[in-house]
Write a protein that holds these residues in place. Sequence first.
Motif, PDB file in Angstrom:
ATOM      1  N   ILE A 176       0.760  -1.195   0.046  1.00 25.25           N
ATOM      2  CA  ILE A 176      -0.165   0.003   0.044  1.00 25.25           C
ATOM      3  C   ILE A 176       0.781   1.243   0.000  1.00 25.25           C
ATOM      4  CG2 ILE A 176      -1.487   1.355   1.504  1.00 25.25           C
ATOM      5  CD1 ILE A 176      -2.990  -1.465   2.091  1.00 25.25           C
ATOM      6  N   SER A 177       1.920   1.405   0.796  1.00 25.19           N
ATOM      7  CA  SER A 177       2.771   2.417   0.858  1.00 25.19           C
ATOM      8  C   SER A 177       3.604   2.772  -0.444  1.00 25.19           C
ATOM      9  CB  SER A 177       3.987   2.275   1.921  1.00 25.19           C
ATOM     10  OG  SER A 177       3.423   2.039   3.174  1.00 25.19           O
ATOM     11  N   ILE A 178       3.786   1.702  -1.090  1.00 23.81           N
ATOM     12  CA  ILE A 178       4.519   1.742  -2.438  1.00 23.81           C
ATOM     13  C   ILE A 178       3.718   2.346  -3.467  1.00 23.81           C
ATOM     14  CG2 ILE A 178       5.498   0.612  -4.411  1.00 23.81           C
ATOM     15  CD1 ILE A 178       6.679  -1.512  -2.215  1.00 23.81           C
ATOM     16  N   LEU A 179       2.405   1.728  -3.581  1.00 21.56           N
ATOM     17  CA  LEU A 179       1.421   2.354  -4.461  1.00 21.56           C
ATOM     18  C   LEU A 179       0.972   3.655  -4.320  1.00 21.56           C
ATOM     19  CD1 LEU A 179      -0.681  -1.265  -4.699  1.00 21.56           C
ATOM     20  CD2 LEU A 179       0.829   0.022  -6.567  1.00 21.56           C
ATOM     21  N   LYS A 218      -3.379   0.744 -13.681  1.00 20.81           N
ATOM     22  CA  LYS A 218      -2.958  -0.307 -12.736  1.00 20.81           C
ATOM     23  C   LYS A 218      -2.563  -0.055 -11.455  1.00 20.81           C
ATOM     24  CE  LYS A 218       0.459  -4.190 -13.499  1.00 20.81           C
ATOM     25  NZ  LYS A 218       1.516  -4.664 -14.413  1.00 20.81           N
ATOM     26  N   ALA A 219      -2.031   0.821 -11.185  1.00 22.26           N
ATOM     27  CA  ALA A 219      -1.559   1.056  -9.677  1.00 22.26           C
ATOM     28  C   ALA A 219      -2.909   1.322  -8.817  1.00 22.26           C
ATOM     29  CB  ALA A 219      -0.811   2.256  -9.459  1.00 22.26           C
ATOM     30  N   LYS A 220      -3.924   1.947  -9.290  1.00 25.32           N
ATOM     31  CA  LYS A 220      -5.341   2.013  -8.784  1.00 25.32           C
ATOM     32  C   LYS A 220      -5.753   0.712  -8.451  1.00 25.32           C
ATOM     33  CE  LYS A 220      -6.569   6.642  -9.963  1.00 25.32           C
ATOM     34  NZ  LYS A 220      -7.498   7.638 -10.551  1.00 25.32           N
ATOM     35  N   PRO A 251     -12.771  -1.740   3.087  1.00 21.47           N
ATOM     36  CA  PRO A 251     -13.664  -1.793   1.690  1.00 21.47           C
ATOM     37  C   PRO A 251     -13.982  -0.415   1.141  1.00 21.47           C
ATOM     38  CG  PRO A 251     -14.820  -2.302   3.543  1.00 21.47           C
ATOM     39  CD  PRO A 251     -13.352  -2.211   4.142  1.00 21.47           C
ATOM     40  N   VAL A 252     -14.234   0.412   1.912  1.00 23.44           N
ATOM     41  CA  VAL A 252     -14.821   1.853   1.427  1.00 23.44           C
ATOM     42  C   VAL A 252     -13.631   2.458   0.424  1.00 23.44           C
ATOM     43  CG1 VAL A 252     -15.441   4.211   2.151  1.00 23.44           C
ATOM     44  CG2 VAL A 252     -16.321   2.173   3.310  1.00 23.44           C
ATOM     45  N   LYS A 253     -12.239   2.457   1.037  1.00 23.15           N
ATOM     46  CA  LYS A 253     -11.173   3.107   0.355  1.00 23.15           C
ATOM     47  C   LYS A 253     -10.967   2.241  -1.216  1.00 23.15           C
ATOM     48  CE  LYS A 253      -7.979   5.217   3.389  1.00 23.15           C
ATOM     49  NZ  LYS A 253      -6.570   5.397   3.736  1.00 23.15           N
ATOM     50  N   SER A 254     -11.047   0.966  -1.097  1.00 25.41           N
ATOM     51  CA  SER A 254     -11.222   0.080  -2.199  1.00 25.41           C
ATOM     52  C   SER A 254     -12.408   0.543  -3.154  1.00 25.41           C
ATOM     53  CB  SER A 254     -11.472  -1.403  -1.837  1.00 25.41           C
ATOM     54  OG  SER A 254     -11.353  -2.175  -3.176  1.00 25.41           O
ATOM     55  N   ILE A 255     -13.584   0.954  -2.639  1.00 22.09           N
ATOM     56  CA  ILE A 255     -14.534   1.339  -3.499  1.00 22.09           C
ATOM     57  C   ILE A 255     -14.396   2.484  -4.277  1.00 22.09           C
ATOM     58  CG2 ILE A 255     -17.158   2.061  -3.420  1.00 22.09           C
ATOM     59  CD1 ILE A 255     -17.837  -0.243  -1.655  1.00 22.09           C
ATOM     60  N   ARG A 256     -13.771   3.608  -3.387  1.00 28.52           N
ATOM     61  CA  ARG A 256     -13.493   4.809  -4.134  1.00 28.52           C
ATOM     62  C   ARG A 256     -12.476   4.588  -5.051  1.00 28.52           C
ATOM     63  NH1 ARG A 256     -17.744   5.571  -2.182  1.00 28.52           N
ATOM     64  NH2 ARG A 256     -18.140   6.327  -0.131  1.00 28.52           N
ATOM     65  N   LEU A 257     -11.374   3.955  -5.008  1.00 29.56           N
ATOM     66  CA  LEU A 257     -10.594   3.638  -6.402  1.00 29.56           C
ATOM     67  C   LEU A 257     -11.486   2.988  -7.584  1.00 29.56           C
ATOM     68  CD1 LEU A 257      -7.449   2.690  -4.266  1.00 29.56           C
ATOM     69  CD2 LEU A 257      -7.781   4.467  -5.703  1.00 29.56           C
ATOM     70  N   TRP A 258     -12.151   1.918  -7.227  1.00 31.95           N
ATOM     71  CA  TRP A 258     -12.969   1.479  -8.291  1.00 31.95           C
ATOM     72  C   TRP A 258     -13.860   2.546  -8.947  1.00 31.95           C
ATOM     73  CZ3 TRP A 258     -11.102  -2.442 -10.818  1.00 31.95           C
ATOM     74  CH2 TRP A 258     -10.507  -3.338 -10.150  1.00 31.95           C
ATOM     75  N   ALA A 292     -12.742   6.490 -15.318  1.00 30.76           N
ATOM     76  CA  ALA A 292     -11.871   6.762 -16.270  1.00 30.76           C
ATOM     77  C   ALA A 292     -11.874   5.665 -17.413  1.00 30.76           C
ATOM     78  CB  ALA A 292     -10.318   6.566 -15.450  1.00 30.76           C
ATOM     79  N   LYS A 293     -12.432   4.547 -17.151  1.00 27.04           N
ATOM     80  CA  LYS A 293     -12.471   3.479 -18.235  1.00 27.04           C
ATOM     81  C   LYS A 293     -14.275   2.824 -18.143  1.00 27.04           C
ATOM     82  CE  LYS A 293      -8.062   2.702 -19.268  1.00 27.04           C
ATOM     83  NZ  LYS A 293      -7.618   3.211 -20.607  1.00 27.04           N
ATOM     84  N   PRO A 294     -14.806   3.849 -18.476  1.00 25.80           N
ATOM     85  CA  PRO A 294     -16.417   3.694 -18.526  1.00 25.80           C
ATOM     86  C   PRO A 294     -16.860   2.363 -19.410  1.00 25.80           C
ATOM     87  CG  PRO A 294     -15.973   5.577 -19.949  1.00 25.80           C
ATOM     88  CD  PRO A 294     -14.871   5.070 -19.375  1.00 25.80           C
ATOM     89  N   ASN A 295     -16.191   2.146 -20.281  1.00 23.94           N
ATOM     90  CA  ASN A 295     -16.615   0.757 -21.214  1.00 23.94           C
ATOM     91  C   ASN A 295     -16.102  -0.782 -20.967  1.00 23.94           C
ATOM     92  OD1 ASN A 295     -18.311   2.836 -22.789  1.00 23.94           O
ATOM     93  ND2 ASN A 295     -16.626   3.376 -23.908  1.00 23.94           N
ATOM     94  N   VAL A 296     -15.572  -0.526 -19.796  1.00 19.37           N
ATOM     95  CA  VAL A 296     -14.883  -1.862 -19.607  1.00 19.37           C
ATOM     96  C   VAL A 296     -15.736  -2.596 -18.458  1.00 19.37           C
ATOM     97  CG1 VAL A 296     -12.841  -3.074 -18.218  1.00 19.37           C
ATOM     98  CG2 VAL A 296     -12.425  -0.983 -19.668  1.00 19.37           C
ATOM     99  N   GLY A 297     -16.440  -3.447 -18.975  1.00 21.50           N
ATOM    100  CA  GLY A 297     -17.289  -4.237 -18.384  1.00 21.50           C
ATOM    101  C   GLY A 297     -16.781  -5.018 -16.875  1.00 21.50           C
TER     102      GLY A 297
END
Length: 393
Positions: free
Chosen positions: A46-49, A61-63, A76-83, A89-94
């Motif tokens: 996590i520190s590196i990323l 990729k880092a996200k 999970p909340v931090k994870s969701i914010r990143l997703w 950023a990539k709205p068409n990737v299912g």
Amino acid sequence: MGMEERYKKIEAIDADDATKSQLKERLYLLDQAELAFKEKRYEDEISILEMLLKRAPDDIKAKIMLAIAYKTMGNPVKSIRLWEEICEAKPNVGEYSLTLALAYRRQEWTQKALNRLKKTVELIPTNRIAWEHLVDCSIETEDNHEAMMNCFGALYLSKEYGVESIKLNVCAFSFMVPGNDKADKYLTAIIEIMRNGEKYNKEYYEGAIDELLWEIDMAECYEFMPRIKEMVDILPDISEKLAEYIMDVEINAEIAVIDETFPEVLRRLIKLISGACNCIECERRLISLECSILTDFEGFNPELKRLSMEYPKLYALHNNFFDEAVSGIDRKRLLEARFQTLSDDGIEPILLRADGSEINPIVETYRREGRKIGRNEMCPCGSGKKYKKCCSE
């Protein structure tokens, strides 16, 4: 591909030295983050990323790697914010959209999950998991009409795209029962998928059968039980838990259709036994019903024989008592023991004959052996005293 080879590729691109240096640094940090993940050093990862994203905030990729790391570390909340940022950023990737939807579901953010799943099935209409979660999520909203519309819509569109889903057919079946002949076609579809379609693990199949059994039992649509048998026959073996559940539903099916020409006492006893309640009140009711059968055994005997022939599963529920009563061995002792149990609890049972009429409990009349001895007669013990002065006292 090793690190040196990747560095060479960077050197080969048409860019200035500063850009190449940044790319090499990114490559190195991602490599170190992957190594930390493999070694389960999640805090280091996590520190590196986080450091990398400060320098390159749009690095997808880092996200993705950081979102996975946050989830692994229980955030999970931090994870969701990143997703969410990734999907923006990539709205068409299912696949990204589905990952976000499932993350919403784990947090029980039902409406957000539902909206995201609708978008997901537009992006990847051939994804079975997306369709199944869409229907599940619709049901969780407790809007039955929307849930039903989403269920049948998902089933129609998934078939159009060649997606076979047992779960969607299970949901469709649940919306169609009770009292709809078309419900059977969904069971037929499930059987066809089990025979010829995509292969799932045994737990998936058993989960589907379990849901169907629940729907059948709740709606009392036991006419569908032969289709459940077909599904079970396809599986090489089933768990003991599922086998017991099937047996329970089969018993409920027999109880639901048991001929009303059977005596009321017998029908009440079977329902009481099938309820599997061990409370004192139910135990007393059971003993009282057994007393009725033992008291008017001549009337109940032919009905017990008929029960064993026509409804063997129901007979087996209480076969120890039935067999003992039919055998005739110590039938009187069985009755007296039950009367004594009720008497100790201060209960006088209401007894019914097989024809439904009420009878009184059997009361034994005391009968003296030999003639009555007069008080002034000589005592028969041979003491030479009068009876009133000897054994009478």
